[in-house]
Motif scaffolding. Structure first.
Motif, short mmCIF file in Angstrom:
data_model
loop_
_atom_site.label_atom_id
_atom_site.label_comp_id
_atom_site.label_asym_id
_atom_site.label_seq_id
_atom_site.Cartn_x
_atom_site.Cartn_y
_atom_site.Cartn_z
N UNK A 157 0.86 -1.18 0.00
CA UNK A 157 0.00 0.00 0.00
C UNK A 157 0.90 1.23 0.00
N UNK A 158 0.31 2.38 -0.32
CA UNK A 158 1.08 3.62 -0.40
C UNK A 158 0.14 4.79 -0.14
N UNK A 159 0.53 5.66 0.78
CA UNK A 159 -0.31 6.79 1.15
C UNK A 159 0.56 7.91 1.69
N UNK A 160 0.18 9.15 1.40
CA UNK A 160 0.87 10.30 2.00
C UNK A 160 -0.14 11.27 2.57
N UNK A 161 0.13 11.71 3.78
CA UNK A 161 -0.63 12.79 4.39
C UNK A 161 0.34 13.78 5.01
N UNK A 162 0.05 15.06 4.82
CA UNK A 162 0.83 16.14 5.44
C UNK A 162 -0.07 16.80 6.47
N UNK A 163 0.38 16.83 7.71
CA UNK A 163 -0.41 17.45 8.77
C UNK A 163 0.40 18.58 9.40
N UNK A 164 -0.23 19.35 10.28
CA UNK A 164 0.46 20.46 10.93
C UNK A 164 0.40 20.29 12.44
N UNK B 168 -6.45 -1.50 -12.99
CA UNK B 168 -5.13 -0.95 -12.68
C UNK B 168 -5.19 -0.24 -11.33
N UNK B 169 -4.11 -0.35 -10.56
CA UNK B 169 -4.01 0.34 -9.27
C UNK B 169 -3.01 1.48 -9.44
N UNK B 170 -3.43 2.69 -9.10
CA UNK B 170 -2.52 3.83 -9.22
C UNK B 170 -2.61 4.73 -7.99
N UNK B 171 -1.52 5.45 -7.75
CA UNK B 171 -1.53 6.51 -6.75
C UNK B 171 -1.74 7.85 -7.45
N UNK B 172 -2.23 8.82 -6.70
CA UNK B 172 -2.32 10.20 -7.18
C UNK B 172 -1.70 11.06 -6.09
N UNK B 173 -0.51 11.65 -6.37
CA UNK B 173 0.28 12.27 -5.29
C UNK B 173 1.06 13.51 -5.72
N UNK B 174 0.38 14.56 -6.14
CA UNK B 174 1.12 15.79 -6.45
C UNK B 174 1.67 16.43 -5.18
N UNK B 175 2.63 17.31 -5.35
CA UNK B 175 3.20 18.00 -4.19
C UNK B 175 3.86 19.31 -4.58
N UNK B 176 4.11 20.13 -3.60
CA UNK B 176 4.88 21.37 -3.77
C UNK B 176 5.96 21.36 -2.70
N UNK C 95 -4.39 6.11 -2.99
CA UNK C 95 -4.17 4.93 -3.82
C UNK C 95 -5.51 4.25 -4.06
N UNK C 96 -5.73 3.82 -5.30
CA UNK C 96 -7.01 3.17 -5.59
C UNK C 96 -6.99 2.47 -6.94
N UNK C 97 -8.13 1.90 -7.28
CA UNK C 97 -8.27 1.14 -8.52
C UNK C 97 -9.02 1.94 -9.57
N UNK C 98 -8.57 1.80 -10.80
CA UNK C 98 -9.28 2.40 -11.94
C UNK C 98 -10.50 1.54 -12.24
N UNK C 99 -11.64 2.18 -12.42
CA UNK C 99 -12.87 1.46 -12.78
C UNK C 99 -13.48 2.11 -14.02
N UNK C 100 -14.53 1.50 -14.52
CA UNK C 100 -15.20 2.05 -15.70
C UNK C 100 -15.92 3.35 -15.37
N UNK C 101 -16.18 3.59 -14.08
CA UNK C 101 -16.91 4.78 -13.67
C UNK C 101 -16.02 5.85 -13.03
N UNK C 102 -14.80 5.47 -12.64
CA UNK C 102 -13.94 6.46 -12.00
C UNK C 102 -12.83 5.82 -11.19
N UNK C 103 -12.65 6.29 -9.97
CA UNK C 103 -11.53 5.88 -9.11
C UNK C 103 -12.09 5.27 -7.84
N UNK C 104 -11.82 3.99 -7.63
CA UNK C 104 -12.20 3.33 -6.38
C UNK C 104 -11.09 3.61 -5.39
#
Length: 370
Positions: A239-246, A328-336, A349-358
């Motif tokens: 698995x893969x996940x990023x969170x930025x907190x303060x 397909x399983x993809x991450x979406x992780x832009x940053x500055x 992180x999630x799965x590509x579906x015919x309707x969108x992003x699971x």
């Protein structure tokens, strides 16, 4: 045997058959597979010493005495060969099937090992190919995940989120980056992970400006951003996940940057769907960040595939020509990342579906201030 067990065994049988069907009959081609993860994918057996040899008609799993019994008891979709002399066993199979060309994984084999194979096989009139044919065949098999693979990836993500949520109790002024990483790994393993997906990134303050910063002895101060890029392994899948907190009061500038990344990330997620170009998902996130004047501060791709490897196809970047497909399983992780100041990254992180992003990531993305 249960129906579910039969279905699982059949899945591995079909994978091998699909690979074998792609081999060149006219050239009497064979495939030599040495990487642990590809062997696991094709047989459901994890072993760092084994080798698979695939022909159009039959597949062989070669192991030495130490693993012979275990492989025989587990692997049913190929013939198990317990060898005394490895190269002799391989050559005997090559001669039996009159193999003239062998393809192998150029991405995982060392030059020394390749040359060793090449010289041995040449003695029996067999050519060792150095192209990426087998890499592409295996990538095309692995790029779309089965329902069972998705279940395992979801469980890895569930473990990650539960551990992260518990870890938040330790995130405060004075907490040390390295200690947070150690505690997080302990929590993941305690909740069922076999390991972590990569060296966990738990960084704070100015260190967050480094996309892959290494946790050290820095202690969190009031006003810091803290970035967690984390993941667990469950039954071989990542698995893969990023969170930025303060922590404590943050400046308006910090909130501004956070909100830009949040906007870019959520916009990119909304575009994910079967039939969409992976490069378009990257473009949506990148355009928003660029339009706000921070394009130069976003220097990595927007995402990548996840599975048996933490980074695998499809890659979500400006350079890819891949069209997303269901499963397909993809991450979406832009940053500055602003040098010597701070950085922000948000990753789902999630799965590509015919309707969108699971989306497998259920934690909130709005800025959390502790």
């Amino acid at each position: 045997m249960k129906k579910s067990d039969v279905a699982e065994k059949l899945r591995f049988y079909v994978r091998l058959k699909r690979l074998a069907s792609k081999l060149d009959v006219s050239g009497n081609q064979g495939a030599l597979i040495t990487s642990e993860k590809n062997i696991f994918y094709l047989t459901d057996f994890a072993n760092s010493e084994g080798t698979l040899f695939v022909t159009r008609d039959k597949t062989y799993f070669l192991v030495d005495f130490r693993y012979g019994e275990a492989v025989k008891n587990s692997v049913t979709n190929c013939e198990v060969v317990v060898y005394k002399k490895y190269y002799e066993a391989l050559i005997e199979i090559i001669k039996r099937h009159e193999i003239k060309e062998i393809i192998t994984e150029t991405e995982s084999i060392t030059v020394r090992r390749f040359e060793s194979f090449r010289k041995i096989f040449a003695e029996c009139g067999c050519e060792m190919s150095n192209n990426d044919t087998l890499d592409k065949l295996l990538t095309n098999l692995r790029i779309v995940k089965s329902s069972e693979e998705i279940k395992k990836i979801k469980q890895a993500q569930k473990i990650t989120e539960e551990a992260f949520t518990e870890l938040l109790n330790y995130v405060k002024v004075g907490a040390v980056e390295r200690e947070l990483a150690l505690e997080l790994e302990f929590l993941m393993r305690k909740k069922g992970a076999s390991g972590v997906s990569f060296d966990l990134i738990t960084i704070a303050g100015k260190n967050t400006s480094k996309p892959h910063g290494v946790p050290g002895e820095y202690a969190i101060r009031s006003g810091d951003f803290v970035t967690f890029d984390i993941g667990a392994v469950y039954e071989g899948y990542h698995s893969d996940m990023t969170r930025t907190i303060a922590v404590g009061d943050v400046s308006e500038f910090q909130r501004e940057i956070y909100n830009i990344v949040y906007k870019a990330q959520t916009a990119a997620v909304s575009t994910v769907k079967a039939g969409v170009k992976a490069s378009y998902v990257d473009k949506v996130a990148r355009d928003i960040i660029t339009q706000q004047g921070y394009g130069e501060c976003f220097g990595h791709s927007t995402g990548h595939g996840v599975g048996l490897d933490i980074h695998e196809q499809p890659f979500v970047s400006t350079r890819t020509d891949i069209i997303l497909s269901e499963g397909m399983i993809i991450t979406v992780e832009p940053g500055i990342y602003i040098p010597e100041k701070f950085g922000v990254r948000i990753e789902d992180m999630g799965a590509v579906t015919s309707k969108g992003y699971d989306n497998f990531t259920s934690l909130p993305k709005e800025l959390i201030v502790l």
